[in-house]
Motif scaffolding. Structure first.
Motif, PDB file in Angstrom:
ATOM      1  N   UNK A   1      20.475  38.338  58.402  1.00  0.00           N
ATOM      2  CA  UNK A   1      20.660  37.228  57.480  1.00  0.00           C
ATOM      3  C   UNK A   1      22.128  36.977  57.148  1.00  0.00           C
ATOM      4  N   UNK A   2      23.013  37.867  57.607  1.00  0.00           N
ATOM      5  CA  UNK A   2      24.432  37.797  57.245  1.00  0.00           C
ATOM      6  C   UNK A   2      25.217  37.145  58.378  1.00  0.00           C
ATOM      7  N   UNK A   3      26.009  36.119  58.092  1.00  0.00           N
ATOM      8  CA  UNK A   3      26.810  35.498  59.152  1.00  0.00           C
ATOM      9  C   UNK A   3      27.830  36.469  59.732  1.00  0.00           C
ATOM     10  N   UNK A   4      28.085  36.321  61.037  1.00  0.00           N
ATOM     11  CA  UNK A   4      29.112  37.118  61.697  1.00  0.00           C
ATOM     12  C   UNK A   4      28.662  38.471  62.182  1.00  0.00           C
ATOM     13  N   UNK A   5      27.439  38.894  61.839  1.00  0.00           N
ATOM     14  CA  UNK A   5      26.946  40.206  62.282  1.00  0.00           C
ATOM     15  C   UNK A   5      25.934  39.997  63.401  1.00  0.00           C
ATOM     16  N   UNK A   6      26.158  40.678  64.533  1.00  0.00           N
ATOM     17  CA  UNK A   6      25.234  40.610  65.652  1.00  0.00           C
ATOM     18  C   UNK A   6      24.352  41.858  65.632  1.00  0.00           C
ATOM     19  N   UNK A   7      23.030  41.662  65.685  1.00  0.00           N
ATOM     20  CA  UNK A   7      22.053  42.749  65.594  1.00  0.00           C
ATOM     21  C   UNK A   7      21.215  42.748  66.860  1.00  0.00           C
ATOM     22  N   UNK A   8      21.149  43.910  67.537  1.00  0.00           N
ATOM     23  CA  UNK A   8      20.309  44.034  68.722  1.00  0.00           C
ATOM     24  C   UNK A   8      19.545  45.352  68.633  1.00  0.00           C
ATOM     25  N   UNK A   9      18.243  45.266  68.859  1.00  0.00           N
ATOM     26  CA  UNK A   9      17.381  46.436  68.725  1.00  0.00           C
ATOM     27  C   UNK A   9      17.338  47.201  70.048  1.00  0.00           C
ATOM     28  N   UNK A  10      17.462  48.524  69.959  1.00  0.00           N
ATOM     29  CA  UNK A  10      17.498  49.365  71.156  1.00  0.00           C
ATOM     30  C   UNK A  10      16.137  49.995  71.427  1.00  0.00           C
ATOM     31  N   UNK A  11      15.600  50.679  70.454  1.00  0.00           N
ATOM     32  CA  UNK A  11      14.213  51.130  70.461  1.00  0.00           C
ATOM     33  C   UNK A  11      13.657  50.781  69.089  1.00  0.00           C
ATOM     34  N   UNK A  12      12.365  50.867  68.912  1.00  0.00           N
ATOM     35  CA  UNK A  12      11.733  50.401  67.678  1.00  0.00           C
ATOM     36  C   UNK A  12      12.393  51.018  66.445  1.00  0.00           C
ATOM     37  N   UNK A  13      13.094  50.181  65.677  1.00  0.00           N
ATOM     38  CA  UNK A  13      13.738  50.627  64.448  1.00  0.00           C
ATOM     39  C   UNK A  13      15.152  51.145  64.606  1.00  0.00           C
ATOM     40  N   UNK A  14      15.683  51.191  65.830  1.00  0.00           N
ATOM     41  CA  UNK A  14      17.052  51.665  66.082  1.00  0.00           C
ATOM     42  C   UNK A  14      17.885  50.516  66.638  1.00  0.00           C
ATOM     43  N   UNK A  15      19.039  50.280  66.028  1.00  0.00           N
ATOM     44  CA  UNK A  15      19.789  49.057  66.286  1.00  0.00           C
ATOM     45  C   UNK A  15      21.247  49.333  66.633  1.00  0.00           C
ATOM     46  N   UNK A  16      21.839  48.353  67.311  1.00  0.00           N
ATOM     47  CA  UNK A  16      23.288  48.239  67.408  1.00  0.00           C
ATOM     48  C   UNK A  16      23.707  47.135  66.448  1.00  0.00           C
ATOM     49  N   UNK A  17      24.669  47.428  65.579  1.00  0.00           N
ATOM     50  CA  UNK A  17      25.106  46.486  64.545  1.00  0.00           C
ATOM     51  C   UNK A  17      26.618  46.342  64.646  1.00  0.00           C
ATOM     52  N   UNK A  18      27.098  45.115  64.803  1.00  0.00           N
ATOM     53  CA  UNK A  18      28.539  44.900  64.915  1.00  0.00           C
ATOM     54  C   UNK A  18      28.945  43.654  64.136  1.00  0.00           C
TER      55      UNK A  18
END
Length: 797
Positions: free
Chosen positions: A114-131
């Motif tokens: 929901x936050x602008x400028x943050x890219x979120x990609x899920x790796x496995x269920x519930x585990x993410x890469x956040x930048x």
């Protein structure tokens, strides 16, 4: 065990819910502060006549103005002082707990969509890469850890939670649940001058709820559904007097992956471990067996913990807040090591203690994190006990138009692997190693006029490794054209710190008996590790063209340098008297000449169309370029070293054989050692785009409240395609038709939640994440992520 806790949690919640009663605050006795603390969902519980009274309490002339007051929350992370979000001179977003719950996010990481400028990609269920804004994967063609969130600082109530072993955020180890949060504050852009090292791309501050007189005694949240997903928390909090309050909370999270398979890379192809071992006489690591290293390969994440809070407010000049907690977490996610599989199982458990206080004008924070971290399960040498101590003290001086906040801080971090290895030499550090730094800082806030504002933050940090001072700064200026329009500009510099792995690596990976061409790889640290530095220039425009609409535009340019990475140094072979050979590849963390440039723009809009309909949208466009890039992977460099060295090695062995059989002299007897220090020439360097982050991503969400009891929220999230070069696949050697590659297609996912409020104490809901079941990969080499369907309830008393 986690199921036992789950049953106890559900029993407790329903036992207490028997006593729940409808309780809406009386508009005739509510205070102005309580109205301003409301969210739109709480406001919808009142009828039109009551809303008119609330408008009178806060001095709003229209319903739209009341909405605007509730939209424009205060923020503290942007300046370390409470200020209006609209007046903040930095790119700042405040995400309230109510907005997170309404959206249906199942984790802190997912809520950040929901936050602008943050890219979120899920790796496995519930585990993410956040930048934040991206710009990582430095250097390309290397370990996946360089492509992860190593330049974002995450804090909980101002306490840094950062992994100094490998560098970055281990999201599964955050010792806090969504139910404990009051809000999430995000500052985009270099912020080391305010918060210290590693706040390079920005800061995410998770702020927990205060305990007040109107805080529910018991609150609980639970949801469960597909993929054996169970998420829940329960809190008991009470204000015992005007001076003292306390509380305790428990949370759990358990999720299965969508697959039971673990994969490995061989000849640029993706295989299960069984397939991989069939192609090789011996597994690359004899420990790399699904049911051994990955004791439950279908389990993606398992996490539980407990937190306790206490607050003492003696008077206006003395207040103290103490929190402590314990966490136990286990996740199968992307590797942070140098393994044949991009998958990795990480385990962490430990405790923290955090003390904050306002003591006669001084702001104090002191915290301890003590954790045992297993970075690669059952791989010898990858288990370390960690201790981290942080203390900071600052004081606010106020003058007529100028305020100054001088400060001091100290940090010490210890990693120790001695108790988890049989022999010195088996570990990664082989001892107790430490990083320390202390800093002096000052923040100046000057208002020459009511419309013009200048802010400067300066910090100088003294490190023990490398032994040097490292300055950081942040200069901002803003001009408030009128109450509805604000222009701002920022110029700032931030830096990474040294990490343990960069400075103290002393690890030999024994590969004898495997199918490798070398018998061992040695990882060495640097005596003077470099710390990446980023400069940013940003301009922004914040406007309220209508009382119920807030638009924020930010354009940024980043330039980064002083990278370092693990790179091959030489190939060395020892020859024994029986002519057997033992070849070691020596690698170390070295400074790199590469530089990175990034430019982009983010736009966000919050709009209250009516008391029944809210809209939020944001999008980001960015481009990154790299200069002086070594366009070879570490493995390719090592291969070139071996290819150049092998003919000489053959001759050396022949000469040594003649020596030991008495047929000729040999200078290096009785044990010969040969090495090659080959490094590729300038022709292997090039400039190219960094495609590791999508060039475009964004979100559109709406919340519709057809009745006081029912609300419906939907969110669409999209990111463009990206291509991440790593040690498994490089820009120079892309496989023709692999099962999986570094190429990830763009993806659109739709989330939806329907919530029904039985009364002011109990709500029930259904929650669908990726409701269209678009099951394409989101992160390179990781799982295919499909839909997740849940049902649950929220309760408070």
């Amino acid at each position: 065990m986690i199921n036992k806790y789950l049953y106890a949690l559900i029993l407790l919640i329903f036992s207490v819910s028997i006593y729940a009663q409808e309780s809406k605050k009386d508009v005739n006795s509510i205070s102005r502060e309580e109205v301003l603390q409301m969210n739109i969902e709480e406001l919808s519980a009142y009828d039109l006549e009551e809303i008119m009274k609330l408008m009178d309490i806060v001095g709003a002339s229209t319903i739209e103005e009341l909405y605007e007051l509730l939209l424009n929350k205060d923020v503290t992370s942007a300046s370390k002082s409470e200020e209006s979000l609209f007046d903040s001179s930095l790119s700042t977003t405040v995400l309230s707990y109510e907005e997170i719950v309404s959206n249906g996010a199942t984790s802190i990481e997912e809520a950040l969509k929901l936050v602008p400028g943050i890219i979120i990609r899920e790796k496995t269920n519930g585990n993410y890469d956040v930048q934040i804004r991206g710009g990582q994967n430095m250097p390309m063609n290397n370990m996946l850890i360089y492509a992860e969130n190593t330049t974002t600082l995450v804090m909980i109530d101002g306490r840094p939670v950062f992994n100094y072993g490998m560098g970055g955020i281990l999201w599964e180890t955050l010792p806090v649940s969504l139910g404990e949060l009051d809000r999430i504050e995000v500052v985009r852009g270099p912020s080391s001058a305010l918060y210290g090292p590693n706040a390079v791309n920005g800061v995410i501050n998770l702020i927990t709820k205060e305990t007040k007189s109107d805080t529910p005694l018991v609150s609980a949240n639970f949801q469960g559904g597909t993929l054996n997903t169970i998420i829940g928390d329960v809190s008991v909090k009470k204000q015992f007097s005007n001076k003292f309050s306390a509380g305790v909370s428990y949370y759990l999270e358990s999720r299965n992956r969508g697959s039971e398979k673990i994969y490995a890379i061989y000849d640029d192809q993706y295989y299960t471990l069984d397939e991989y071992n069939d192609r090789n006489a011996v597994a690359l690591w004899d420990l790399h067996i699904e049911n051994d290293v990955y004791n439950d390969p279908k389990r993606g994440k398992e996490k539980q913990g407990i937190n306790a809070y206490a607050t003492y407010n003696a008077n206006d000049d003395l207040s103290l807040q103490l929190s402590t907690g314990y966490l136990d977490a286990n996740a199968i996610t992307s590797t942070i090591g140098d393994t044949p599989s991009p998958y990795n199982q990480r385990i962490s458990y430990g405790y923290y203690t955090n003390l904050t206080g306002n003591i006669y004008g001084f702001n104090l924070q002191a915290c301890l994190n003590n954790t045992l971290q297993v970075f690669n399960k059952k791989h010898i040498g990858w288990t370390q006990e960690t201790e981290q101590y942080n203390i900071s003290l600052d004081y606010l001086l106020k003058f007529n138009k100028l305020s100054i906040r001088p400060g001091l801080s100290y940090q010490s971090i210890y990693y120790d692997d001695r108790d988890h290895i049989e022999n010195i030499g088996d570990g990664y550090f082989n001892g107790r190693v430490s990083l320390k730094n202390y800093a002096v800082s000052a923040r100046f806030d000057y208002h020459p006029t009511d419309k013009l504002r200048f802010v400067a933050a300066l910090r100088d940090e003294k490190y023990n490794k490398p032994d040097k001072w490292q300055p950081s700064f942040q200069f901002t200026g803003s001009y408030k054209i009128n109450d509805n329009n604000l222009l701002r500009a920022v110029y700032s510099r931030a830096n990474q710190s040294t990490f343990m792995i960069n400075a103290f690596s002393n690890y030999t990976w024994n590969l004898e008996g495997t199918s490798n061409s070398v018998d061992a790889v040695h990882f060495g640290g640097s005596a003077k590790p470099s710390m990446m530095i980023q400069d940013m220039f940003e301009i922004g425009y914040r406007t309220r063209p209508a009382k119920n609409l807030l638009i924020d535009i930010e354009a940024f340019y980043n330039k980064s340098k002083d990278y370092s990475a693990l790179m091959p140094d030489s190939m060395r072979t020892n020859v024994a008297a029986n002519l057997s050979t033992y070849t070691t590849l020596y690698t170390s963390y070295r400074d790199l000449d590469i530089k990175s440039e990034q430019y982009g723009i983010s736009v966000s809009a919050d709009m209250v169309l009516s008391e029944k309909l809210l809209l939020k949208a944001h999008f980001t466009y960015q481009q990154s370029k790299v200069t002086d890039l070594l366009d070879l992977s570490r493995n390719q460099v090592a291969g070139l070293q071996g290819a150049q060295y092998q003919p000489a090695l053959t001759n050396d062995i022949t000469n040594y054989y003649l020596y030991i059989t008495g047929q000729g002299p040999y200078a290096d007897a009785p044990n010969a050692s040969y090495s090659s220090g080959y490094q590729p020439g300038e022709s292997y360097y090039k400039d190219m785009d960094n495609e590791a982050i999508p060039s475009f991503w964004g979100s559109l969400s709406f919340t519709y409240k057809p009745t006081d009891k029912l609300d419906i929220t939907a969110q669409g999230y999209y990111y463009d395609k990206y291509y991440l070069y790593s040690q498994y696949e490089t820009s120079s050697n892309r496989p023709a038709d692999p099962k999986y590659t570094g190429h990830i297609d763009g993806k659109f996912s739709l989330n939806a939640k329907v919530n029904y409020k039985i009364n002011n104490n109990i709500s029930v809901f259904v929650n669908a994440r990726n409701v269209l079941n678009n099951d394409t990969q989101e992160y390179v080499f990781m799982d295919k992520i499909g839909g997740l369907y849940l049902a649950g309830f929220n309760f408070k008393l």
